[in-house]
Design an enzyme around this catalytic site. Structure first.
Site, PDB file in Angstrom:
ATOM      1  N   ARG A 158       0.790  -1.240   0.000  1.00  0.00           N
ATOM      2  CA  ARG A 158       0.000   0.000   0.000  1.00  0.00           C
ATOM      3  C   ARG A 158       0.822   1.292   0.000  1.00  0.00           C
ATOM      4  NH1 ARG A 158      -4.909   0.211   3.914  1.00  0.00           N
ATOM      5  NH2 ARG A 158      -3.350  -0.072   5.557  1.00  0.00           N
ATOM      6  N   ASP A 159       2.129   1.185  -0.108  1.00  0.00           N
ATOM      7  CA  ASP A 159       2.924   2.418  -0.184  1.00  0.00           C
ATOM      8  C   ASP A 159       4.228   2.187  -0.955  1.00  0.00           C
ATOM      9  OD1 ASP A 159       3.249   5.122   0.224  1.00  0.00           O
ATOM     10  OD2 ASP A 159       4.259   4.897   2.162  1.00  0.00           O
ATOM     11  N   ILE A 160       4.113   1.514  -2.096  1.00  0.00           N
ATOM     12  CA  ILE A 160       5.285   1.311  -2.958  1.00  0.00           C
ATOM     13  C   ILE A 160       5.650   2.641  -3.605  1.00  0.00           C
ATOM     14  CG2 ILE A 160       6.152   0.166  -5.033  1.00  0.00           C
ATOM     15  CD1 ILE A 160       4.375  -2.208  -4.334  1.00  0.00           C
TER      16      ILE A 160
ATOM     17  N   THR B 224       0.592   7.301  -0.937  1.00  0.00           N
ATOM     18  CA  THR B 224       1.293   8.506  -1.381  1.00  0.00           C
ATOM     19  C   THR B 224       0.702   8.983  -2.692  1.00  0.00           C
ATOM     20  OG1 THR B 224       3.314   7.767  -0.292  1.00  0.00           O
ATOM     21  CG2 THR B 224       3.544   9.470  -1.970  1.00  0.00           C
TER      22      THR B 224
END
Length: 453
Positions: free
Chosen positions: A254-256, A294
């Site tokens: 969920r935040d690559i 992000t």
């Protein structure tokens, strides 16, 4: 073996198909070579359309059952029985949804209708698991690791009594009499495997033995469990099979993003910072109570509906590839219109045949055009607005290794997930109980990370 002897023989082939069955009970014989003519109860994914019994298909998180409608009488406390069948579990080419299958003896056909998919194998559910009133015996052939700590293997055989947590289980293998040692077996290998399940009522012993189809029955079983089935079985019991699909568990990062990629001494990339990651059912959609991620890396379905699955991480990975090749952040508000959003800019360059113009100018032309084109196209394919059209990580690996030809791509911006950019300049935005100035959505609770942490 004392008492009445029941013998059952089945064949399983390709995604768990049954081909033939023989049952002998107190001298009576039941023969089923074409399951369309057999007296079977079939539900869910199970099918006998071509004469074979197929328990599962490509459906996600679903179940299939097939049971003989006529129950067996177990009136003698020293009853014995044996069953023998051949099965083949064939995963899909793209990805496997298979969870496994089981041979089941149970008191009521109705009870199995409420069996859940995934690790419950279509036999139990969260409400009835581990209840003595179940009166169920199952021998499971499990092709996914269970969430239970006792069954971490994704290739095991287990004996289940009233619960999906096996009383005994081992990795699939068989004893090779020619060399006097165990050899591993892969259940979901497309290969036909024979299994013998034998209960000796006089000695209260249940044996489970496996071997490749052409191999004679090994002299040593894989599982041997002392158990008194007369205390579990009722006087009338049904027998048959249950199967289910479901991916098991996966990690949704969920935040690559670029700042979460670490390089080792050989410049190999490693994904870090799992602070927003969750452990979730494979193939299932996670509905968050708040949106996290992000800006620029979040897939449209995340910002619009707050949902996440493996495809949302694929979207972020695609944006990351574009960022590496282009040398630009996913969102740069200070740029001129049409260049603020990386995905939109790359798509516009692709439409006019100038895709290589997006390559990082700092490289000064010192790059392989073919490799750059591959990465740019792959990044855009991963960034498609429809999650179902995004490739899997297996696909991505094969594209990068040039084992598979990358599909044709149209650079119509409507086909890509253009990030929704808030009208803000702060690094981090958090809104609790209020509307946020996004282009097309409203949230009561939302947490968004803008341009990294």
């Amino acid at each position: 073996m004392a008492g009445a002897i029941q013998f059952l023989s089945l064949w399983m082939l390709a995604s768990v198909h049954a081909i033939s069955m023989v049952l002998a009970q107190d001298g009576n014989h039941f023969v089923h070579y074409d399951f369309r003519k057999a007296d079977l109860y079939v539900d869910g994914m199970a099918s006998t359309k071509d004469g074979r019994l197929k328990l599962t298909n490509s459906s996600k998180r679903a179940t299939g059952h097939a049971f003989h409608r006529t129950p067996i009488a177990f009136v003698n406390s020293s009853f014995s029985f044996s069953t023998e069948f051949v099965f083949a579990i064939v995963p899909e080419e793209r990805t496997s949804y298979g969870q496994g299958m089981a041979f089941v003896v149970f008191p009521s056909i109705v009870d199995l209708r409420y069996g859940a998919a995934t690790s419950y194998l279509g036999i139990f559910n969260r409400g009835n698991d581990n209840k003595t009133e179940n009166h169920i015996l199952a021998v499971e052939l499990d092709t996914n690791a269970s969430s239970e700590a006792l069954e971490e293997s994704d290739n095991h055989v287990g004996i289940d009594v009233n619960s999906i947590v096996s009383v005994e289980s081992k990795d699939a293998s068989y004893f090779d009499d020619t060399v006097g040692m165990n050899r591993s077996l892969v259940l979901a290998s497309k290969q036909r495997i024979r299994i013998w399940i034998e209960y000796d009522g006089e000695n209260r012993l249940l044996n489970v033995t496996l071997a490749p189809l052409e191999t004679p029955k090994p002299r040593l079983p894989l599982l041997s469990r002392s158990i008194d089935l007369s205390k579990i079985f009722k006087e009338q019991m049904f027998f048959g099979f249950a199967g289910s699909t479901g991916w098991g568990k996966v990690v949704l990062h969920r935040d690559i993003k670029a700042s979460n990629i670490l390089l080792d001494e050989d410049l190999n990339g490693k994904l870090g910072d799992f602070g927003l990651a969750i452990f979730h059912d494979r193939g299932a959609t996670f509905e968050a109570t708040r949106v996290v991620g992000t800006i620029g890396y979040m897939a449209p379905e995340v910002t619009a509906m707050g949902v996440a699955n493996e495809a949302t991480d694929i979207y972020a990975f695609g944006v990351l590839m574009l960022e590496v090749v282009c040398g630009r952040r996913p969102v740069e508000p200070e740029r001129s219109p049409g260049q603020k959003i990386l995905v939109e800019w790359v798509a516009s360059c692709g439409r006019r045949g100038a895709l290589l113009d997006t390559v990082d100018s700092k490289l000064a032309g010192n790059f392989e055009a073919e490799e750059a084109m591959l990465l740019l196209k792959l990044g855009m394919i991963c960034s498609q607005i429809d999650p179902q059209k995004r490739p899997t990580m297996k696909d991505i690996t094969e594209y990068l290794e040039q084992k598979k030809r990358i599909p044709h791509i149209s650079f119509d911006t409507a086909a890509f997930g253009i990030p929704i950019v808030p009208i803000i300049s702060d690094e981090t935005v958090t809104a609790q109980g209020s509307a946020l100035s996004f282009a097309s959505f409203l949230y009561d609770t939302i947490t968004v990370l803008f341009r990294g942490r």
